[in-house]
Every structure is written in structure tokens, then in C-alpha cells.
Design a protein around this motif. Structure first.
Motif: not given
Lengths: 359, 365
Positions: B89, B152, B278, B281-282, B285, B291-292, B337, B341
Motif C-alpha cells: 500500500q 510501504m 489508513m 487502506i481500510l 481491505a 492486501l498482498s 479481519v 481470516a
């Protein structure tokens, strides 16, 4: 001509024999020493005084402790950006405990470590066992810590607790080091109480990383998770442990920070997570994992402090120069790192084939 | 026999919906709406009023959400692309917004800090800001693509320096723009009661949708994100594609910068777009994007951005201090998250299956 080439090739082979960790650490230490020498030569004589060095150490004691913990996480290939937030939360909680609840210093220390432990347990569990991205988990941790700091107490205030004030003013003088003032009196250099913690943490972590099985596991996991798993290393537990230690050190660092500033404020330690990451990287820790050293991190923090010192004494004392110089330095180090690693990979790949041809 | 197949079909239909990416932000949105509905139904009330200029404007919490969430939605577009291509990110967007806002103000004000008239047309200022933001995006992209630094960390550089550079551009002064037409971008166009940022976000979304639909950009970005080496072997240039995503993010940043400075007609270097990286990014997500890197869903990200703003507004409604906001957000994020998972999901679906079978057998027995 011939001996020159020989020495050059000998130097090159010696460099290529160094491990990545040692190479990057030596670069950092060399850069730090060169910068310090340049500062002594070209700037005011203030840099010659030992106290200048110790002032930087005193002011950055907390940052060193935090960065060491962060280095550990980064060696395993993770990242923790909650350290700054934990520091703010710890100093605020300690301040409130001391001033409003009549607590004692030992209790404050326990609270600090407890907060660090709690963060470490939760973050470590989420990262290691639920396999959530460390960046996202610790981002949430940072948000949480910053928010909690405001919830605990929203106004900045100075702590009047006598024990703390005494601790804050404790100065440990260093024998044989010092400078003469204008009247010719000898003034010994001093360090604050937090520096002892720095020495203990740095030495302890260095020993653990270098000589214990657990310490080597961190490098193995960071180097290649798959290989570490095949070697029978408990990867999850190692990652969990790294986050636990990191947060615990963030708690300790927060307490040292608290002793240094003697106040609680939601704005404390803002940007510390970035400074900690920057110093770890400058100190030769690779974010890809498997490479790093706490000694390098120590010099990374000191290099950052030194460059800020130099910039302000050159005359660029507007507030924005600090940010810009740190960024430029980080940028340079990152590029140098990536170039070195790529070069070494190429030479490592070409060397075996050259040897094979000889054979 | 037939009953069973129908049942299985139904089940697969439900599970296919549940597996769809956009379900995550929608579920979060429904949950939040339900919570608000129970706690205080007046949350959804929208009123028509007039602002100080005498123009009709709608007001209410929902309007605030689509107003303030728009910058986040625009950022989420760029952030999704960057995340998908490079697996990391960009954390410098807040600082970059400060820079582009500062550039806009600088061009509009010239050397005077309190000009009565604009020194340059707004479009010129915006284009200059676009160029600057894209240059910074290219800088980030070059570090990521050429030097292979983790995104990052590469963007950490601009993150540390950005706000300082923004202050430096205007000599740390706080120029104020008094021209009314400048406030349109962050406020209301005369005669239209819906805030302009929403339209800008809509426009950005439409453009992105068209680009993804009619060009191969989306496919290229995903293939680079999924496996860089394979993409390279298939004749793509991963370096260029990564660079392009960062430059596109720069463009999004410039648009956000325009909206942000237009809202207050001035700039505060340390506060403007604070913590927006932030939130962005959230949003990615929350949109269920990995995120990868790899596959992405643009609509889900944008919806995610509005859900984040929904959450923020809800918390403000309950008199949460703006500084304490982050603690609550963090808890929500952690819950999200954890629920998404893989290992937790497996356990949950096993639990659901168990309940399902037991529910089936009980009536039969």
C-alpha cells in the motif's frame, strides 16, 4: 599495478564473504563515523564534546529500545507500526496513574510492561496463528492505542509526582569523559537513567540473536518460512514471540520515554513508528526478513539523531527541514541497500559458475 | 433425490453469493444501518435547507457520508490498483494530498497571501497539481518498481517528508482564497442540492469503470499482482505497469487535494487529510481485496470507502471525540479481519454446515 589489483580483489572477496547482515551493519557504522567526523571538522566544535553524543543518546533512548524490538519483528519478515501508539498510551497511563491515583513508580513500570504484553499477545496471536497481514493488525493496534490515549485522558499535562521528577533528573556521570567549560572547570558527561535500559536491551537482544537457538530461529523464519518449517522450526511460535517481544519493548520504551519527558499527552511520540522503521532500515534491517542486527539499529537511530543535529546546526532550522532530511537519508539508504543486494545476488550467481569452469 | 439436488442448488446459490467479494462491504453496511436504525432512526433523516449563499442544499447524516466519503472513494480507486499490482500500500497519500493542495493554493494565490482575485484559472492550478502529484507518484513507483523496495517502506519516505514539503511550498504561510467559484468543488454548485464531491467521485468511478472495461489495464494489473514472473514471460512489463498504477494514484491524490482545499479555501499542513492513508487502506481491505496483491474488485473498494465514512459519521453521532475515533475504528477493523481470516472462515463454515445438517435431521426425526 598488479599489487593494486590484488588488494582490490582481496578486498572484494572479503566483502563478498561478509554476510548481508554484517555488510549492512558495517556500512551504517561507517556512515555514522564519517558523518560525525565531518561534523567535527566542518561545523562548530560542539560536536567534539562527548556530551553532544550523550545528549543524542539521552533524547533517543526510548527510540532505540523500540527500534530494537521492531528490528526483531522485521528480521522475521513482519512489521509493527503500533510502537509509537503504544508509547503514547503507556506514558499517558503512567502519568494518570502517578498523578491521579497516587501510584508509585514500580506500579507504573508494571502497567507499562502490562500494556506492552497485552498488545504483544493480541497482535502476535492475530499475526502468527490467524495469519492476518502484520501491517493491517498493527495498523489497527496503532489506531487503537492512539484512540485509547485520548479516552484515558484528553489533555496533555505535566506529572508532579516527586519520585518521577527525581528519576527524571537522575544523571549518571561518566568518568574520564567530559569537557572544560569557559572557566576551565572539568564537567563530566552524563547520561540519563534510560540509557542503562538501552544498553541492557541492546546487549541482551544482540546476545540472544547471535548465540541462542531461539535467536537463530528468527533469522531462519525471516530468510525463508518454507525452509524454516522443513527444518522443524515452530514458525508460528517464532513469529508470535517476535511480536510479543516487540510490544513488550515498546512498553518499556514508552516508560523510558515517559521518564525522559515527564508528562502525558495524546500527541506524544507521534511519528515514532516511522522513525523506528527508518532507523531499523538505516541500521541494515531488510524488510524482506532474515537480515538485521540490533547494533546496526542502534547506529541507525544515532545516525538519524546526528543528521537532525547537523541540519539544525548548519542553519536550516525551519521545522520542515527535519522531515525532508530524514526522508532523503532513508531514500539513499534504501537505494544503496537494494543495489548492494542485487549486485551480490548477481556475483553469487556468477561465482559458482566461474569456479565450475576453473574446476 | 430431486429434493436433494434442489437443496444443493440452493445451497450453492447462497454460498456463491456469500463468496462474492462485494458481500463484505454490503454486510458491513447493512450491519451499521441496522445498528443506527435501532439506536436512533433519525440518523437517516434528510432535510432540505438553504446555505449562506441562498442555494438549496440537502443536509443530514447520509448527505455527510456521501460528501465526506467521496475523497476516500477517489483515493480507494488508486489505492486498489496500487495494492493489486504491487502487493503493498501507498502510505504517503495523506502527505501527497497536502502537497497537491499546497500547490493549488500557491498557483492560485501567486505571491500574495490574501489575493482578491485569482492569479490563475482554477483549471491551470489543478493541472499543475496533477503534474506534481503524478511526479511524486512516479517517484514512489520508481522506488517500488525499479529498486524493488517494499511499497510501504518506499512510500514511507514521502510520508515523512510530504507535509514538510507542503509547508515549504507556501513558506509555511496560510493563504486564504476568497473567490467563491473555488468553493464549488468541495461545497455545492449553485442550484444543485447535492454536494459536488459526490459528483466528482461518481465521475472518477465512471472513468475508471470505462477504462477497466474497455482497456486491458485491469487484466495487466491483476496478472502482475498474481505472479510477476509469469506476467513478464507473457510479454508484459511489470515495471511499467507498477509505475503506471502509482502515477494513477497520483492523479487520484490531486483530485482529492482539490476537494480538500476547496472545502476550507485554505490549507492546514499538519491537519489536511490526516490519517486518510489508513482509511484508504481500510477501504481496500473492507472491499475484500487481498492486501498482498492480485485480483481486485473496484466497486467493492469504493463501497468500502463509503462504509468507512458511514462508520465515522455514526461514531460522531454518538459524541465520540474525533481523536478517540480511531480506537473504535480499530476494534471494528480487527473484528472484520479476524472474520475474514482464512482459518476462522473455515471454522465458521464448518459450524454453519454442522448447524445446517442438525437442523435438517431434527425435523425429520
Amino acid at each position: 599495478m598488479a599489487p593494486q589489483i590484488q588488494t582490490r580483489s582481496r578486498l572484494r572477496s572479503r566483502i563478498s564473504r561478509l554476510s548481508d547482515t554484517n555488510l549492512l551493519t558495517s556500512i551504517t557504522v561507517a556512515v555514522f563515523i564519517v558523518m560525525y567526523l565531518c561534523a567535527i571538522l566542518f561545523l562548530q566544535r560542539g560536536f567534539l564534546k562527548p556530551q553532544t553524543f550523550f545528549n543524542m543518546l539521552n533524547a533517543n533512548a526510548a527510540l532505540v529500545i523500540m527500534s530494537c524490538g521492531l528490528t526483531l519483528v522485521m528480521i522475521t519478515g513482519g512489521i509493527d507500526i503500533s510502537v509509537g501508539g503504544v508509547t503514547a498510551l503507556v506514558s499517558m497511563c503512567s502519568a494518570v496513574y502517578l498523578d491521579y491515583h497516587g501510584g508509585n513508580l514500580f506500579g507504573a513500570l508494571l502497567i507499562s510492561l502490562g500494556i506492552g504484553l497485552a498488545f504483544g499477545l493480541v497482535q502476535g496471536y492475530l499475526v502468527a496463528y490467524l495469519e492476518i497481514q502484520p501491517f493491517i493488525v498493527t495498523l489497527a493496534g496503532m489506531f487503537f492505542a492512539r484512540g485509547m490515549t485520548t479516552i484515558v485522558h484528553s489533555e496533555p499535562f505535566n506529572v508532579a509526582h516527586q519520585g518521577l521528577v527525581a528519576l527524571k533528573d537522575t544523571r549518571i556521570s561518566i568518568p574520564f569523559l567530559g569537557s572544560f567549560n569557559k572557566r576551565g572547570d572539568f564537567i563530566p558527561a552524563y547520561m540519563e537513567i534510560g540509557v542503562l535500559a538501552v544498553i541492557a536491551v541492546t546487549a541482551g537482544l544482540f546476545a540472544v540473536l547471535k548465540w541462542t537457538k531461539t535467536g537463530r530461529n528468527f533469522y531462519a523464519v525471516g530468510g525463508s518460512r518454507q525452509s524454516a518449517l522443513m527444518l522443524g522450526i515452530n514458525v508460528k511460535r517464532t513469529v508470535f514471540l517476535s511480536h510479543l517481544i516487540c510490544s513488550l519493548l515498546a512498553g518499556l520504551g514508552g516508560f523510558v520515554f515517559f521518564i525522559h519527558v515527564g508528562s502525558g499527552s495524546p500527541a506524544h511520540a507521534s511519528g515514532y513508528e516511522m522513525n523506528a522503521i527508518a532507523s531499523s532500515i538505516i541500521g541494515g534491517t531488510m524488510l524482506t526478513g532474515g537480515v538485521g542486527n540490533v547494533i546496526g539499529t542502534f547506529f541507525g537511530v544515532m545516525s538519524l539523531a546526528l543528521i537532525q543535529n547537523i541540519v539544525s546546526s548548519v542553519g536550516f532550522d525551519q521545522p520542515w527541514w527535519t522531515g525532508i532530511t530524514i526522508a532523503v537519508m532513508l531514500c539513499l539508504f534504501l537505494i544503496v541497500q537494494s543495489i548492494i543486494i542485487v549486485k551480490r545476488k548477481q556475483s553469487n550467481q556468477s561465482e559458482p559458475s566461474a569456479n565450475a569452469e576453473k574446476g | 433425490m430431486t429434493e436433494k439436488t434442489v437443496l444443493r442448488k440452493q445451497e450453492s446459490w447462497i454460498s456463491s453469493i456469500l463468496r462474492h467479494q462485494i458481500i463484505i462491504p454490503i454486510a458491513a453496511l447493512l450491519l451499521l444501518s441496522l445498528f443506527n436504525l435501532i439506536a436512533d432512526p433519525s440518523f437517516f433523516c434528510i432535510t432540505l435547507g438553504h446555505n449562506s449563499a441562498g442555494n438549496p442544499v440537502l443536509s443530514g447524516n447520509l448527505i455527510t457520508i456521501i460528501d465526506c466519503g467521496s475523497e476516500l472513494a477517489i483515493l480507494a480507486i488508486g489505492m486498489t490498483l496500487v495494492t493489486a499490482a504491487s502487493g503493498g500500500q501507498d502510505i504517503s497519500v495523506g502527505a501527497a494530498i497536502a502537497i497537491s493542495g499546497s500547490v493549488i493554493i500557491r498557483v492560485l494565490c501567486g505571491t500574495n497571501t490574501r489575493p482578491d482575485t485569482l492569479q490563475a484559472p482554477i483549471i491551470v492550478a489543478f493541472l499543475v497539481a496533477c503534474l506534481v502529484a503524478m511526479a511524486f507518484g512516479a517517484f514512489n513507483g520508481a522506488l517500488v518498481a525499479f529498486f524493488r523496495i517494499q511499497p510501504m517502506v518506499a512510500t514511507l519516505i514521502l510520508f515523512t517528508a510530504g507535509r514538510s514539503i507542503a509547508a515549504w511550498i507556501n513558506n509555511n504561510e496560510l493563504p486564504v482564497i476568497s473567490d467563491e467559484s473555488f468553493t464549488y468543488f468541495g461545497g455545492y454548485l449553485p442550484g444543485i442540492p447535492i454536494p459536488t464531491p459526490f459528483f466528482i467521485a461518481l465521475l472518477c468511478y465512471l472513468i475508471t469503470w470505462a477504462v477497466l472495461k474497455f482497456t486491458t489495464l485491469g487484466l495487466y494489473v491483476q496478472s502482475v499482482g498474481i505472479n510477476e514472473k509469469t506476467a513478464h514471460l507473457n510479454g508484459l512489463n511489470p515495471v511499467l505497469i507498477k509505475l503506471a498504477t502509482y502515477i494513477l494514484l497520483g492523479l487520484c491524490v490531486a483530485v482529492c487535494g482539490l476537494i480538500k482545499v476547496s472545502r476550507i479555501s485554505t490549507i492546514n499542513y499538519s491537519v489536511i487529510a490526516k490519517d486518510i492513508e489508513m482509511d484508504a487502506i481500510l477501504a481496500v481491505a473492507l472491499g475484500g481485496n487481498s492486501l498482498s496483491g492480485g485480483k481486485f474488485n473496484m466497486s467493492a473498494s469504493i463501497l468500502g470507502a463509503y462504509v468507512i465514512q458511514f462508520l465515522t459519521t455514526t461514531l460522531y453521532k454518538f459524541n465520540v471525540q474525533s481523536d478517540a475515533l480511531s480506537a473504535y475504528k480499530a476494534v471494528v477493523v480487527i473484528v472484520l479481519v479476524v472474520l475474514s481470516a482464512p482459518s476462522v472462515r473455515e471454522k465458521l463454515s464448518a459450524l454453519v454446515r454442522k448447524l445446517h445438517t442438525s437442523g435438517q435431521t431434527t425435523p425429520a426425526a
